[in-house]
Structure formats: C-alpha cells, structure tokens
Design a protein around this motif. Structure first.
Motif, PDB file in Angstrom:
ATOM      1  N   ALA A 158       0.961  -1.306  -0.146  1.00 52.08           N
ATOM      2  CA  ALA A 158      -0.246  -0.038  -0.245  1.00 52.08           C
ATOM      3  C   ALA A 158       1.081   1.139  -0.163  1.00 52.08           C
ATOM      4  O   ALA A 158       2.000   1.082   0.325  1.00 52.08           O
ATOM      5  N   PRO A 159       0.676   2.473  -0.525  1.00 57.39           N
ATOM      6  CA  PRO A 159       1.235   3.130  -0.906  1.00 57.39           C
ATOM      7  C   PRO A 159       1.923   3.707   1.062  1.00 57.39           C
ATOM      8  O   PRO A 159       3.164   4.798   0.615  1.00 57.39           O
ATOM      9  N   GLU A 160       1.213   3.516   2.060  1.00 55.05           N
ATOM     10  CA  GLU A 160       1.761   3.352   3.228  1.00 55.05           C
ATOM     11  C   GLU A 160       3.417   2.426   3.010  1.00 55.05           C
ATOM     12  O   GLU A 160       3.770   3.239   4.690  1.00 55.05           O
ATOM     13  N   ASN A 161       3.543   1.769   2.967  1.00 54.01           N
ATOM     14  CA  ASN A 161       4.087   1.370   2.817  1.00 54.01           C
ATOM     15  C   ASN A 161       5.414   2.064   3.133  1.00 54.01           C
ATOM     16  O   ASN A 161       5.792   2.811   1.738  1.00 54.01           O
ATOM     17  N   THR A 162       6.519   2.037   3.561  1.00 49.22           N
ATOM     18  CA  THR A 162       7.918   2.329   3.502  1.00 49.22           C
ATOM     19  C   THR A 162       8.902   1.956   2.310  1.00 49.22           C
ATOM     20  O   THR A 162       9.749   3.271   2.280  1.00 49.22           O
ATOM     21  N   LEU A 163       8.615   0.493   2.109  1.00 47.76           N
ATOM     22  CA  LEU A 163       9.016   0.740   0.451  1.00 47.76           C
ATOM     23  C   LEU A 163       8.434   0.711  -0.743  1.00 47.76           C
ATOM     24  O   LEU A 163       8.411   0.520  -1.981  1.00 47.76           O
ATOM     25  N   TRP A 164       7.254   1.193  -0.749  1.00 45.23           N
ATOM     26  CA  TRP A 164       6.453   1.990  -1.865  1.00 45.23           C
ATOM     27  C   TRP A 164       7.285   2.863  -2.841  1.00 45.23           C
ATOM     28  O   TRP A 164       7.548   3.978  -2.039  1.00 45.23           O
ATOM     29  N   VAL A 165       7.216   2.532  -3.896  1.00 42.68           N
ATOM     30  CA  VAL A 165       7.440   3.222  -5.143  1.00 42.68           C
ATOM     31  C   VAL A 165       6.648   4.565  -5.709  1.00 42.68           C
ATOM     32  O   VAL A 165       6.183   3.014  -6.840  1.00 42.68           O
ATOM     33  N   GLY A 166       6.019   5.210  -6.018  1.00 40.86           N
ATOM     34  CA  GLY A 166       4.781   6.407  -6.626  1.00 40.86           C
ATOM     35  C   GLY A 166       5.259   5.639  -8.133  1.00 40.86           C
ATOM     36  O   GLY A 166       6.271   6.058  -8.472  1.00 40.86           O
ATOM     37  N   ALA A 167       4.522   6.466  -8.735  1.00 43.76           N
ATOM     38  CA  ALA A 167       4.773   6.970 -10.561  1.00 43.76           C
ATOM     39  C   ALA A 167       5.266   8.076 -10.212  1.00 43.76           C
ATOM     40  O   ALA A 167       4.038   9.056 -11.102  1.00 43.76           O
ATOM     41  N   TRP A 168       6.636   8.213  -9.795  1.00 43.66           N
ATOM     42  CA  TRP A 168       7.267   9.122 -10.161  1.00 43.66           C
ATOM     43  C   TRP A 168       7.844   9.678 -11.095  1.00 43.66           C
ATOM     44  O   TRP A 168       7.597  11.375 -11.093  1.00 43.66           O
ATOM     45  N   TRP A 169       7.490   9.523 -12.887  1.00 42.23           N
ATOM     46  CA  TRP A 169       7.936  10.144 -13.656  1.00 42.23           C
ATOM     47  C   TRP A 169       7.030   9.923 -14.219  1.00 42.23           C
ATOM     48  O   TRP A 169       7.125  11.301 -15.542  1.00 42.23           O
ATOM     49  N   ILE A 170       5.657  10.167 -14.044  1.00 44.29           N
ATOM     50  CA  ILE A 170       4.577  10.782 -14.820  1.00 44.29           C
ATOM     51  C   ILE A 170       4.494  11.877 -15.020  1.00 44.29           C
ATOM     52  O   ILE A 170       4.415  12.314 -16.600  1.00 44.29           O
ATOM     53  N   GLY A 171       4.735  13.044 -13.722  1.00 41.18           N
ATOM     54  CA  GLY A 171       4.595  14.308 -14.132  1.00 41.18           C
ATOM     55  C   GLY A 171       5.745  14.828 -14.824  1.00 41.18           C
ATOM     56  O   GLY A 171       5.487  15.914 -15.883  1.00 41.18           O
ATOM     57  N   PHE A 172       6.601  14.466 -14.734  1.00 43.42           N
ATOM     58  CA  PHE A 172       8.304  14.606 -15.327  1.00 43.42           C
ATOM     59  C   PHE A 172       7.807  14.811 -17.266  1.00 43.42           C
ATOM     60  O   PHE A 172       8.074  15.649 -18.410  1.00 43.42           O
ATOM     61  N   LEU A 173       6.806  13.543 -17.890  1.00 44.68           N
ATOM     62  CA  LEU A 173       6.548  13.214 -19.029  1.00 44.68           C
ATOM     63  C   LEU A 173       5.688  14.154 -19.670  1.00 44.68           C
ATOM     64  O   LEU A 173       5.676  14.906 -20.583  1.00 44.68           O
ATOM     65  N   GLY A 174       4.372  14.409 -18.727  1.00 43.54           N
ATOM     66  CA  GLY A 174       3.410  15.392 -18.776  1.00 43.54           C
ATOM     67  C   GLY A 174       4.212  17.194 -19.156  1.00 43.54           C
ATOM     68  O   GLY A 174       3.738  17.512 -20.267  1.00 43.54           O
ATOM     69  N   ALA A 175       4.649  17.721 -18.118  1.00 42.45           N
ATOM     70  CA  ALA A 175       5.187  18.779 -18.702  1.00 42.45           C
ATOM     71  C   ALA A 175       6.140  19.222 -19.221  1.00 42.45           C
ATOM     72  O   ALA A 175       6.379  20.421 -20.347  1.00 42.45           O
ATOM     73  N   GLY A 176       7.173  17.821 -19.748  1.00 44.06           N
ATOM     74  CA  GLY A 176       8.033  18.411 -21.171  1.00 44.06           C
ATOM     75  C   GLY A 176       7.244  18.364 -22.362  1.00 44.06           C
ATOM     76  O   GLY A 176       8.040  19.000 -23.013  1.00 44.06           O
ATOM     77  N   ALA A 177       6.328  17.490 -22.612  1.00 42.30           N
ATOM     78  CA  ALA A 177       5.341  17.419 -23.719  1.00 42.30           C
ATOM     79  C   ALA A 177       5.135  18.959 -23.909  1.00 42.30           C
ATOM     80  O   ALA A 177       5.101  19.590 -25.244  1.00 42.30           O
ATOM     81  N   ALA A 178       4.310  19.836 -22.174  1.00 41.20           N
ATOM     82  CA  ALA A 178       3.573  20.361 -22.482  1.00 41.20           C
ATOM     83  C   ALA A 178       4.664  21.824 -22.905  1.00 41.20           C
ATOM     84  O   ALA A 178       4.787  22.770 -23.466  1.00 41.20           O
ATOM     85  N   SER A 179       6.148  21.625 -22.312  1.00 44.75           N
ATOM     86  CA  SER A 179       7.208  22.692 -22.624  1.00 44.75           C
ATOM     87  C   SER A 179       7.344  22.840 -23.983  1.00 44.75           C
ATOM     88  O   SER A 179       7.642  23.804 -24.155  1.00 44.75           O
TER      89      SER A 179
END
Length: 701
Positions: A277-298
């Motif tokens: 679950a996201p509360e787990n200290t080993l959880w890694v979220g989809a950190w990369w999605i925002g950079f793809l969107g911001a890069g395309a928009a730029s």
C-alpha cells in the motif's frame, strides 16, 4: 498594413516622426484594470521634436529608432498567418510566459521536491546524492546567467525565451528516462549493508543532467522574460504584468505538490499488481508521469514563444514615453549606458559589470533579495517539515497543508505587491519604502515562533515506557514489554497506542497480531504488550501512523505563518521593479542576471543548508543507515521553533538593514516635467508619479 502592425518611420527633415498604423493593435487590447491605453489619448496627430532639435531628449537618452525593414508580425520566418496576429500583443506574450513559468515552477519546485524520496528509494540514492540533483538546477542557472542576460538582453529576446523553454522540456523528458531504461522495481527489505551499493545509483548523473537542462532553460525566463514584458507595456502597468507572471510561477509548485502527490499513489510499475500500500515504506509511486507531461507541454509552449517579434507592435511609444529613474553616479559614468551601441560586444562586459558595482542602490537591493531568497528557500524546503512536527501530521498531510498556506499567501502577496506599485504609481524611492514596510511587518510576525506545540509523547524517545522522564535525555527503545520481540531499528513505522502514546514500530509496541480498519483502511495492531492496559482495560491496541495532535495554539501559529509568507512575497515584485528602475534601460536584463547570481549564490543555494543545519540541532531521533546518520525521524518542537525564530530574525533584520541603506543611498535624476507631457492630466502632480516626454505622432491608415 496587415495584422495591426505599427511601424515607426525614420526621422524626416522637419523633425517629425510619423508612425503608420491601422489602429488595430492598440484598440483591440484594453489596458489592465480597465485603465485607458496611452494610444486612446493620441487620436490627434502630434509632432515630436527630434533629439537633434531638443537637447532635453538628448540628455534623457531618448532615441527614435527606425523600423524600416523590421518585422513586427507574429510568426516563424516568412510564415506569418493573419490568424496569429491577434495574439501579437502584450497580453498574448504574458499568457504564454505565464504558462512557461507555471510549468517551470511545477516541475522544478513541485515535482522534484515531491518525488525526491521516491527516487532515492527506487535508485538507491543517499541524501547527499539527491541534494546534488537538486543543486544542479541552481549551478546551471548561475553558470548561464551572465552569458544569457548580457547577450540576450541586446538580442532577440523571444528566441532566447523559446529555446530556453524547449531546453526545459528536454530536461523533463530526460529526467523521466531512467524509469524506461531500468528493470521492474523489486521491493527489498533488510538489505545487508555490504550490498547497499547498487548500480542503479549511477542514474543520478542522468537526473543531474536533466536538472542542468532545467536550469539552463529557466535562465532566460526570469531575466529576459521580465525585461521583455517591461519593455512592451506602459511603465505604470509593468509591475502588474510582472506580478501576474510571478504569480503563475508560484502557483506552479502548488500544482506540482498536488498533482505529484496524486501520481505517487499510483504504483510505479503501472499494470503490475502489488501487495504493498502507499503507506508502506518500500512503496515507490509513479514519480515519472509528471515529468513526461510537463516535458511535452514545455515543448509545445516553446513554439508560439519562438514566433514573437523582437519587439511588439506599438511598443516604441512606451520607450519614447519612459523617463529614466536610474541611480545617478557622482562621476557621471552612468551616462555611458545611454549610448545605443553600449553592451553589444564582449568588450563592454567589464564596463557593464563596473557600472552595476558602482550603483549602491542596485547592490543593496541584490543583498536584500538574497536575504529574502534565503527565507523563501528555507520555508519552501522545511515549512512542511515544521508543520509535520508541530502538529503531528504525516508527510503528505503536511505538504498539502503547506500548499494551502502558500497558494493564497504567496500568490496573493506577489500579485498584490505589483498592484500596489501600479495603484499608487510609485517611483523608485517610494517602491523601496514599500519593500521596507513589508520586511518590517514580516519581521514583527516572526516573533510568533516564540510559541510552539508540545511533542506527542513517544515511548523511548520523549519519555520512558513507564511514562517517566528519560535519564539524561538518552534514547532507550527497548523495555521489558518488547525485550523478547527482537525489534530492529532499521525500519521506522510509528504506531499510536490506545493510551495516546506513540511507539517506534508495532514491534516496539509489543504487538502480536494485525487487522485492517475498514473505515479508513489503516492497519490496527492487537495484543500490544507495551500499551498501558491498566489505563484502558482491554485496550492493548495500536493503529498505524502518528497520534493526532490537539494543540490549542495551532490556529494562532497558522495565522501568523500566513502573515510572514504574505509580507515576504508582497515585497518581491516591488523589489524587482525597483531593480529595473534604478539601472539604465540598456542594462536591465544584465542587471537582473547579476541579481539572480547574487540571490542564488548567497540565498537560494545556502538557504536550505543554513535552515537545515539549524533545524537538525533540534533532532531527537536519527535514522541509522549502516552505522551512518541518516535523516531525522523526530524533532523536539520547542527547539525547532526556537531555531526557526533565530534564523528568521537574523535574515529579516539583515533584509531590513539592506532596504534602509538602499533607500538612503538612492540618488534619483533631477525632476523634470517636459512640456506637452501626455500623462500630466492622467497621473496628476504627485511627486511619486512619472512624467513622460511627448509622444510621436500616430495616424490611422
């Protein structure tokens, strides 16, 4: 003439400059705040004397520029479709620059700060390595600022801006690249120290390069972008335009925190199922999605910016109307910058630097900006951590709470500062006094840090397991109730016991079984031997997460923190406007570049380090990373407030001093009121208002 283009002809023999216009550009773009445009009062043809005939204009350094052969249409090369020309206005430029600054703020100050912990976990990075990633942005900006502001200031600003935004987009796409070039994420717990090093840590150089491109691309945005806006609008409206531009830059990080937090609730390997679950200290979220969107928009937003002309149609009248407020040097060397050819070659660079160094008002405004930048950088980095500790919040709750404070206080303060300069038509000295008022107000509000919220009791950290005080303040996480559990200190996973006391982990609370609370989805631990059953019979239970704080001082603290943020940002646009006013027109871009170097090297870069080192002195419980000290888990709230107060007072007192000195040393040009000034009836006779020389003729075609 198509598309509302306004051209200024060369000076003719009789001294009259006759502009040719169809009137569309000025009539279709109403002035900000419903005020009349300068073109509204120029329906009758006027005849302005040439610099050769009027020595006053020579002294003021005003020159009529020939526009023959100059392309003022919006487009790319020979492709200038008529449908684009309605956007060829100051408001069109402002819109696209606001989008660019919003994307920059969302990416660099929002996404990066939100996902840095996930990147550390995913690529096995240490804290100092992630610190290098964050610093690469400022390093790149400092390296490029002198070159970009000096040559870009005398070049085609929209092209520099467009290529910069494009570089930002490439940096964002590069930052997301490691997700696609590495194998699937495998959660690992209890990794032996001998195996802690990982080949994945080499990807830090890719992240650093992405940040370096971010820094290079953003350099023109906050130097050339500001001066391009300032040159293409009336002087009184310039602070409002710049305030809107910077407000977008402040809203960007807030959006980055919110959107980035949403993406972190999605598992990084989209499509793969996981038991975590996201509360787990080993959880890694989809950190990369925002950079793809911001890069395309730029990349997309860079295209229209590249299409703007070197100056907007009709902007020449603002240059003619502008009266210099540059600081007057005793030796008269400031007049060198009035030469139209000054600053176009490398040989003028040392003289440009020397002129700025001899301007005490500019120097002390830079130093004041550095002190304010230190506070802003420190608040941005450690503000959420302060709220998290004082009010016993989770990291995500604290970040969201801080965002709710920054958006209205920071964004509102930034816009309000520009509005006040425009509303009262302040001259340079009046603007510096406004900055001084704001700094003193925030200085007084900082004394709120004398108060603090008490720490939530934590067994073995703030008190013994039996409730008694810790001997000598030393930690002791082991007690008779958990001695047989073999608890490890490697994973910090706090739980809140039914007795209102926090424990380092379920193991340290002596818990033997677990279930899930269906109402909130949190884990509930039962048969916890360390939880005080005598106080609450049959209540040997604990719930995952920190205990909720019921601090009565919370509303007062939040209110005054809001005031500190509001007045700190309230002075930002006036200080920037004063910087633009106290130097000559031809040095504005370069002056902003030098100011940004000073602000970053003395404020933005060392600010988080200075605040971090002071706040770390209040740490009670440190993370143990293979025998090395890691991050801080628990702070002592009283000490944290005390050190925050000290840091805030030091920098606010310095900022107040620098603004006072800048105000005292500022020497404005001698007041002149040229006859026939168009603004005489509009602006009144206040000594804080601007007087303009006469306007060249304008005829409808």
């Amino acid at each position: 003439i198509q598309g509302g283009t306004l051209l200024f002809s060369s000076l003719i023999d009789d001294g009259c400059s006759t502009p040719l216009s169809n009137g569309m550009a000025s009539s279709e773009a109403p002035s900000p705040l419903g005020a009349p445009s300068p073109s509204d009062s120029s329906a009758e043809p006027l005849c302005a004397p040439s610099p050769a005939q009027d020595p006053m204009l020579q002294e003021e350094g005003i020159k009529y520029v020939s526009a023959e052969g100059e392309k003022l249409a919006c487009g790319w090369g020979a492709f200038t479709p008529g449908c684009l020309q309605p956007c060829n206005t100051s408001k069109g430029v402002l819109f696209f620059l606001c989008v660019a600054s919003f994307l920059q703020g969302m990416t660099v100050n929002g996404f990066i700060n939100t996902v840095i912990t996930s990147i550390e976990r995913r690529f096995d990075l240490r804290s100092y390595q992630s610190g290098l990633i964050a610093s690469s942005y400022d390093i790149a900006a400092c390296v490029c600022l002198t070159f970009v502001s000096y040559f870009g200031g005398n070049g085609h600003k929209p092209r520099w801006l467009g290529w910069g935004v494009l570089l930002m987009g490439l940096g964002s796409l590069l930052f997301a690249l490691p997700h696609f070039t590495t194998g699937p994420y495998e959660a690992r717990s209890g990794l032996p120290c001998s195996q802690a090093a990982s080949s994945l840590s080499g990807y830090r150089f890719v992240f650093m390069l992405g940040q370096f491109l971010h820094g290079m691309g953003a350099t023109p945005l906050y130097t050339l972008g500001v001066t391009y806006l300032d040159e293409n609008v009336k002087t009184n409206y310039s602070p409002v335009y710049i305030a809107v531009f910077y407000t977008a830059a402040i809203l960007g990080p807030a959006a980055g925190y919110l959107v980035g937090g949403m993406f972190l609730n999605i598992y990084t390997e989209i499509g793969r199922e996981t038991d975590m679950a996201p509360e787990n200290t080993l959880w890694v979220g989809a950190w990369w999605i925002g950079f793809l969107g911001a890069g395309a928009a730029s990349l997309l937003i860079s295209i229209p910016i590249l299409g703007y002309p070197q100056r907007l149609p009709g902007s020449q009248r603002y240059i003619v109307m502008r009266v210099s407020e540059a600081h007057q040097l005793k030796d008269g060397s400031h007049k060198k910058a009035l030469d139209p050819d000054f600053g176009k070659t490398v040989k003028d660079l040392p003289r440009s630097v020397l002129l700025l160094l001899k301007n005490p008002t500019f120097i002390f405004l830079c130093l004041a900006g550095a002190t304010e930048a230190t506070l802003i950088a420190g608040m941005s980095t450690f503000g959420p951590k302060f709220l998290e500790s004082q009010f016993s919040l989770s990291a995500s709750e604290a970040a969201t709470f801080f965002g709710y404070l920054v958006v209205p206080a920071g964004g509102g303060g930034t816009f309000l500062g520009g509005f006040l300069v425009n509303k009262f038509k302040l001259r340079c000295s009046g603007i510096i006094k406004l900055c001084l008022f704001c700094t003193v107000s925030s200085l007084l509000a900082i004394f709120i840090f004398f108060i603090h919220c008490p720490n939530m009791p934590m067994a073995g950290v703030t008190q013994m397991y039996d409730g008694s005080a810790l001997p000598g303040g030393h930690l002791n996480l082991t007690a008779a109730c958990n001695a047989q559990c073999g608890c490890l200190q490697g994973t910090y996973s706090p739980v809140c016991g039914a007795d209102g006391i926090m424990y380092y982990s379920p193991c340290h609370a002596g818990c033997k079984s677990v279930s899930v609370n269906l109402r909130n989805g949190k884990k509930v631990y039962q048969e916890c031997s360390c939880v005080d059953k005598a106080l609450l019979p049959g209540s040997g239970r604990a719930e995952a997460g920190k205990c909720t704080s019921s601090c009565a001082k919370k509303p007062l603290l939040l209110c005054f923190i809001f005031v500190v943020i509001l007045f700190t940002f309230l002075s930002s646009i006036p200080a920037l406007t004063a910087t633009l006013r106290c130097v000559s027109d031809r040095q504005r871009s370069f002056a902003l570049g030098i100011q940004w170097i000073v602000v970053r090297t003395l404020g933005g870069i060392p600010g988080p380090i200075a605040f971090g080192s002071m706040i770390d002195k209040s740490c009670l419980l440190w993370q143990d990373q293979c025998g090395e000290q890691g991050s801080c888990y628990v702070y002592q709230n009283s000490a944290m407030s005390r050190y925050t107060l000290v840091a805030g007072l030091v920098y606010k007192v310095l900022g107040t001093t620098f603004f006072i000195v800048a105000c005292l040393l500022y020497k404005p040009p001698p007041p002149e009121s040229p006859p026939g000034s168009l603004d005489a009836s509009e602006n009144g006779s206040s000594d804080l208002q601007e007087h303009k020389p006469s306007l060249p003729a304008e005829e409808d075609m």
